[in-house]
Design an enzyme around this catalytic site. Structure first.
Site, short mmCIF file in Angstrom:
data_model
loop_
_atom_site.label_atom_id
_atom_site.label_comp_id
_atom_site.label_asym_id
_atom_site.label_seq_id
_atom_site.Cartn_x
_atom_site.Cartn_y
_atom_site.Cartn_z
CG ASN A 6 41.05 78.30 10.96
OD1 ASN A 6 41.66 77.37 11.46
ND2 ASN A 6 40.31 79.15 11.67
CE LYS A 8 36.79 77.83 11.78
NZ LYS A 8 35.52 78.48 12.02
CG HIS A 89 39.63 82.29 14.92
ND1 HIS A 89 38.39 81.89 15.40
CD2 HIS A 89 39.57 82.20 13.58
CE1 HIS A 89 37.63 81.56 14.37
NE2 HIS A 89 38.33 81.74 13.25
CD GLU A 91 35.78 79.05 15.57
OE1 GLU A 91 36.79 78.35 15.40
OE2 GLU A 91 34.89 79.18 14.70
CD GLU A 158 38.03 85.08 10.48
OE1 GLU A 158 37.86 84.36 9.49
OE2 GLU A 158 38.35 84.66 11.60
N GLY A 164 30.97 80.54 10.05
CA GLY A 164 30.35 79.21 10.13
C GLY A 164 28.83 79.23 10.12
C1 PEP Z 1 36.89 81.23 10.32
O1 PEP Z 1 36.56 80.65 11.34
O2 PEP Z 1 38.00 81.79 10.26
C2 PEP Z 1 35.95 81.26 9.21
C3 PEP Z 1 36.01 82.26 8.38
O3 PEP Z 1 35.03 80.23 9.13
P1 PEP Z 1 33.91 80.03 7.97
O4 PEP Z 1 34.57 80.26 6.64
O5 PEP Z 1 33.45 78.63 8.15
O6 PEP Z 1 32.84 81.04 8.23
#
Ligand code: PEP
Length: 231
Positions: A6, A8, A89, A91, A158, A164
């Site tokens: 991903n 982003k 997601h 975000e 997640e 992140g």
């Molecule tokens: C995500 O935002 O889907 C994610 C898993 O980010 P990261 O791997 O940076 O934690």
């Protein structure tokens, strides 16, 4: 295993093309049963040709076309043969304010179009600190309005506090949560949250982990390949 990158709000069309070219050259080494996905930003969509990588989108508006300023609908995705989408997601839920009701509407629309949907769910740290029952209650609430029997459906668990942040959920936390989730939805189940080269092996070995959704460590071809080719 599924390995999903991903991007982003990172990469341009030019750097995405470079990334995919480099990735493609190494993918003959992957396990033939593994599937690789890349979700670039919408402006980086192009006529990428690859049998080894599925290109999906991080978001789209649940409409064919119309008056939705700043949004992209089915007609624009079809130009690039896109039929895979990330929905839900954290975000988009937390920063862009998408409600469960809107997410369910989006899910229904793209389900009707036969899209492969990678559907993200996850809890805050505050909920995690209340224990597994509270976590599960929250995660189950994120399936409200979602047809979890849909064939072309992958779930990505997640934990928001692990996205992140460099802080990954422990093997025990992932195991317990994935085991409980599998009883709710019997679909491929990805883990996402600071997955990287140093933890991929222990995460991939967890029984009900069918793949990973990766943000930070997917941005460079080399660090993503470290995950895809870890075994
Ligand atoms: C995500 O935002 O889907 C994610 C898993 O980010 P990261 O791997 O940076 O934690």
């Amino acid at each position: 295993m599924i390995y999903a990158a991903n991007f982003k709000t990172n990469h341009t069309r030019e750097t995405t093309r470079e990334y995919l070219t480099k990735l493609q050259l190494q993918l003959f080494k992957k396990n033939p049963n593994d599937k690789v996905y890349v979700f670039p930003p919408l402006t980086a969509l192009d006529d990428y040709q690859s049998n080894d990588v599925t290109i999906g989108v991080q978001n789209a508006y649940p409409v064919k076309n119309g008056a939705f300023t700043g949004e992209v609908g089915l007609e624009q995705l079809a130009e690039f043969n896109i039929n895979t989408i990330l929905i839900g997601h954290s975000e988009r839920r937390d920063i862009l304010g998408e409600s469960q009701e809107f997410i369910a509407k989006k899910f229904d629309f793209f389900k009707e179009q036969g899209f492969e949907i990678i559907y993200c769910i996850g809890e805050s740290l505050e909920i995690r600190e209340q224990g597994l029952d509270a976590v599960m209650e929250h995660l189950v609430s994120q399936f409200e309005g979602i047809d979890t029997t849909y064939d072309n459906f992958v779930v990505a668990y997640e934990p928001i506090w692990a996205i992140g942040t460099g802080r990954t959920a422990s093997v025990e936390e992932i195991t317990q949560t994935h085991n409980a989730l599998k009883k709710v939805v019997d679909k491929p189940l990805l883990y996402g949250g600071s997955v990287k080269g140093s933890n991929i092996k222990e995460i991939a070995e967890i029984e009900n982990v069918d793949g990973v959704l990766v943000g930070g460590a997917s941005l460079k071809t080399d660090t993503f390949l470290e995950l895809v080719l870890h075994s």
